[in-house]
Motif scaffolding. Sequence first.
Motif, PDB file in Angstrom:
ATOM      1  N   SER A 115       0.845  -1.198   0.000  1.00  0.00           N
ATOM      2  CA  SER A 115       0.000   0.000   0.000  1.00  0.00           C
ATOM      3  C   SER A 115       0.878   1.244   0.000  1.00  0.00           C
ATOM      4  O   SER A 115       2.117   1.157   0.085  1.00  0.00           O
ATOM      5  N   LEU A 116       0.249   2.401  -0.059  1.00  0.00           N
ATOM      6  CA  LEU A 116       1.009   3.651  -0.018  1.00  0.00           C
ATOM      7  C   LEU A 116       1.780   3.827   1.285  1.00  0.00           C
ATOM      8  O   LEU A 116       2.735   4.601   1.350  1.00  0.00           O
ATOM      9  N   ARG A 117       1.392   3.095   2.317  1.00  0.00           N
ATOM     10  CA  ARG A 117       2.127   3.191   3.584  1.00  0.00           C
ATOM     11  C   ARG A 117       3.541   2.614   3.464  1.00  0.00           C
ATOM     12  O   ARG A 117       4.367   2.820   4.359  1.00  0.00           O
ATOM     13  N   SER A 118       3.818   1.921   2.370  1.00  0.00           N
ATOM     14  CA  SER A 118       5.162   1.397   2.164  1.00  0.00           C
ATOM     15  C   SER A 118       6.116   2.463   1.622  1.00  0.00           C
ATOM     16  O   SER A 118       7.329   2.233   1.566  1.00  0.00           O
ATOM     17  N   LEU A 119       5.578   3.614   1.228  1.00  0.00           N
ATOM     18  CA  LEU A 119       6.396   4.692   0.666  1.00  0.00           C
ATOM     19  C   LEU A 119       6.770   5.706   1.744  1.00  0.00           C
ATOM     20  O   LEU A 119       6.087   5.819   2.766  1.00  0.00           O
ATOM     21  N   PRO A 120       7.824   6.493   1.516  1.00  0.00           N
ATOM     22  CA  PRO A 120       8.100   7.625   2.408  1.00  0.00           C
ATOM     23  C   PRO A 120       6.895   8.561   2.439  1.00  0.00           C
ATOM     24  O   PRO A 120       6.145   8.669   1.461  1.00  0.00           O
ATOM     25  N   HIS A 192     -15.000   8.551  -1.775  1.00  0.00           N
ATOM     26  CA  HIS A 192     -14.562   7.236  -1.297  1.00  0.00           C
ATOM     27  C   HIS A 192     -15.135   6.961   0.084  1.00  0.00           C
ATOM     28  O   HIS A 192     -15.620   5.861   0.368  1.00  0.00           O
ATOM     29  N   GLY A 193     -15.052   7.931   0.969  1.00  0.00           N
ATOM     30  CA  GLY A 193     -15.650   7.819   2.294  1.00  0.00           C
ATOM     31  C   GLY A 193     -14.713   7.351   3.383  1.00  0.00           C
ATOM     32  O   GLY A 193     -14.940   7.621   4.565  1.00  0.00           O
ATOM     33  N   ASN A 194     -13.643   6.640   3.023  1.00  0.00           N
ATOM     34  CA  ASN A 194     -12.691   6.149   4.028  1.00  0.00           C
ATOM     35  C   ASN A 194     -11.286   6.158   3.439  1.00  0.00           C
ATOM     36  O   ASN A 194     -10.498   5.237   3.648  1.00  0.00           O
ATOM     37  N   PHE A 195     -10.973   7.237   2.718  1.00  0.00           N
ATOM     38  CA  PHE A 195      -9.738   7.275   1.944  1.00  0.00           C
ATOM     39  C   PHE A 195      -8.541   7.574   2.835  1.00  0.00           C
ATOM     40  O   PHE A 195      -8.517   8.554   3.575  1.00  0.00           O
ATOM     41  N   ARG A 196      -7.540   6.715   2.744  1.00  0.00           N
ATOM     42  CA  ARG A 196      -6.283   6.888   3.458  1.00  0.00           C
ATOM     43  C   ARG A 196      -5.219   6.063   2.742  1.00  0.00           C
ATOM     44  O   ARG A 196      -5.521   5.333   1.800  1.00  0.00           O
ATOM     45  N   GLN A 197      -3.979   6.189   3.193  1.00  0.00           N
ATOM     46  CA  GLN A 197      -2.876   5.532   2.494  1.00  0.00           C
ATOM     47  C   GLN A 197      -3.050   4.018   2.423  1.00  0.00           C
ATOM     48  O   GLN A 197      -2.742   3.395   1.411  1.00  0.00           O
ATOM     49  N   GLY A 198      -3.554   3.414   3.492  1.00  0.00           N
ATOM     50  CA  GLY A 198      -3.733   1.969   3.510  1.00  0.00           C
ATOM     51  C   GLY A 198      -4.813   1.471   2.578  1.00  0.00           C
ATOM     52  O   GLY A 198      -4.912   0.260   2.330  1.00  0.00           O
ATOM     53  N   LYS A 199      -5.636   2.375   2.047  1.00  0.00           N
ATOM     54  CA  LYS A 199      -6.698   2.005   1.111  1.00  0.00           C
ATOM     55  C   LYS A 199      -6.272   2.189  -0.339  1.00  0.00           C
ATOM     56  O   LYS A 199      -7.115   2.157  -1.244  1.00  0.00           O
ATOM     57  N   ARG A 226      -9.716  12.267   6.340  1.00  0.00           N
ATOM     58  CA  ARG A 226      -9.114  11.070   6.937  1.00  0.00           C
ATOM     59  C   ARG A 226      -7.649  10.930   6.532  1.00  0.00           C
ATOM     60  O   ARG A 226      -6.816  10.470   7.321  1.00  0.00           O
ATOM     61  N   LEU A 227      -7.322  11.350   5.313  1.00  0.00           N
ATOM     62  CA  LEU A 227      -5.947  11.270   4.837  1.00  0.00           C
ATOM     63  C   LEU A 227      -5.029  12.191   5.643  1.00  0.00           C
ATOM     64  O   LEU A 227      -3.857  11.867   5.865  1.00  0.00           O
ATOM     65  N   VAL A 228      -5.543  13.317   6.092  1.00  0.00           N
ATOM     66  CA  VAL A 228      -4.720  14.291   6.812  1.00  0.00           C
ATOM     67  C   VAL A 228      -4.045  13.660   8.020  1.00  0.00           C
ATOM     68  O   VAL A 228      -2.891  13.967   8.335  1.00  0.00           O
ATOM     69  N   ARG A 229      -4.747  12.787   8.699  1.00  0.00           N
ATOM     70  CA  ARG A 229      -4.188  12.241   9.944  1.00  0.00           C
ATOM     71  C   ARG A 229      -3.481  10.896   9.754  1.00  0.00           C
ATOM     72  O   ARG A 229      -3.158  10.223  10.733  1.00  0.00           O
ATOM     73  N   ASP A 230      -3.189  10.526   8.526  1.00  0.00           N
ATOM     74  CA  ASP A 230      -2.459   9.280   8.305  1.00  0.00           C
ATOM     75  C   ASP A 230      -1.130   9.309   9.055  1.00  0.00           C
ATOM     76  O   ASP A 230      -0.484  10.348   9.173  1.00  0.00           O
ATOM     77  N   ARG A 231      -0.729   8.144   9.567  1.00  0.00           N
ATOM     78  CA  ARG A 231       0.503   7.998  10.349  1.00  0.00           C
ATOM     79  C   ARG A 231       0.475   8.931  11.561  1.00  0.00           C
ATOM     80  O   ARG A 231       1.481   9.548  11.924  1.00  0.00           O
ATOM     81  N   VAL A 232      -0.701   9.034  12.197  1.00  0.00           N
ATOM     82  CA  VAL A 232      -0.865   9.956  13.321  1.00  0.00           C
ATOM     83  C   VAL A 232       0.105   9.631  14.449  1.00  0.00           C
ATOM     84  O   VAL A 232       0.560  10.527  15.172  1.00  0.00           O
TER      85      VAL A 232
END
Length: 297
Positions: A115-120, A192-199, A226-232
């Motif tokens: 997922s995108l969480r694998s990227l910097p 999308h409704g639940n969009f974040r890096q893991g999605k 929801r994306l704003v707080r990714d990797r909170v």
Amino acid sequence: MGFEPPQRLVRALGETYGDAAAGDWLARLPELARQAVDLRRLDVERVIAPGGRSSLVALVRLPDGTPGALKVAPPFAAPDLERAALAHWNGFGAVRPLDPDGPDLLLERLHADVSLRSLPEAKALLEAAGTVRRLWVAPPEGHGFESVAERTARQAEAMRAVKDAGTAELVSAALGARDELVADTPEELLLHGNFRQGKVLAGDRAPWLAVGPEPLVGERAYDLARLVRDRVEDLVAAASGATSGRRRVNKLADSLDVDRERLRGWTLFRAVESGTRALSAGRRQDGELLLEFASWL
């Protein structure tokens, strides 16, 4: 093979829909999954674990050898609305359905472990912004998607029912922000409704594709929140976390031509809603992280 539900799925369904409703469906899940596999004559490779929070996901192959992913979700998680949204996007920015029929979802296979969480972080946010932009289209005629106002009204009611002096000030601020935002809705787009890096998962026909929508109709700022707080957890651990969090709001808003204050308001509401829900479910560490992040906004 067996189709025992992963523990993440068990916990998430119980928290979201109640242990009684979730428990009844989970007891029937192995048989429902076998029926879905037999109906389409699929070969099952493996069940993804820890997997998702609303469905069991298995990697499969169709009779002609085409790789796919089978999602079996409870009816109260509205898989029919997910199917409708994915069909409307038709592969543009999102995973493509391989079969429009049936109570379950048969999707093209993506790289479930990438997922995108694998990227910097900076690269992940850039790719996320490019992906979510593609999803913001006019909804189909006669759609059955709820609005942002409808979904957040239910959430606001649950937040008001929580009597906790420690969170009262933040809850009041979040509810006030929500009331102002729904009073003036500038857009009616499919979200999308639940969009974040893991999605957002790696694909073959496109580098990155969104999965797992909880679709609704409304403004882009809600979808970005929801994306704003990714990797909170990383933000909270950093000495500059508060400044970085506020900067992220502005950077995402500007990159996607979204009003900064509307994004800040929806980010506040969604963080406080998630935080109070986590506390109510006994996930104290998650709740406290989210509420600390919300206090910076």
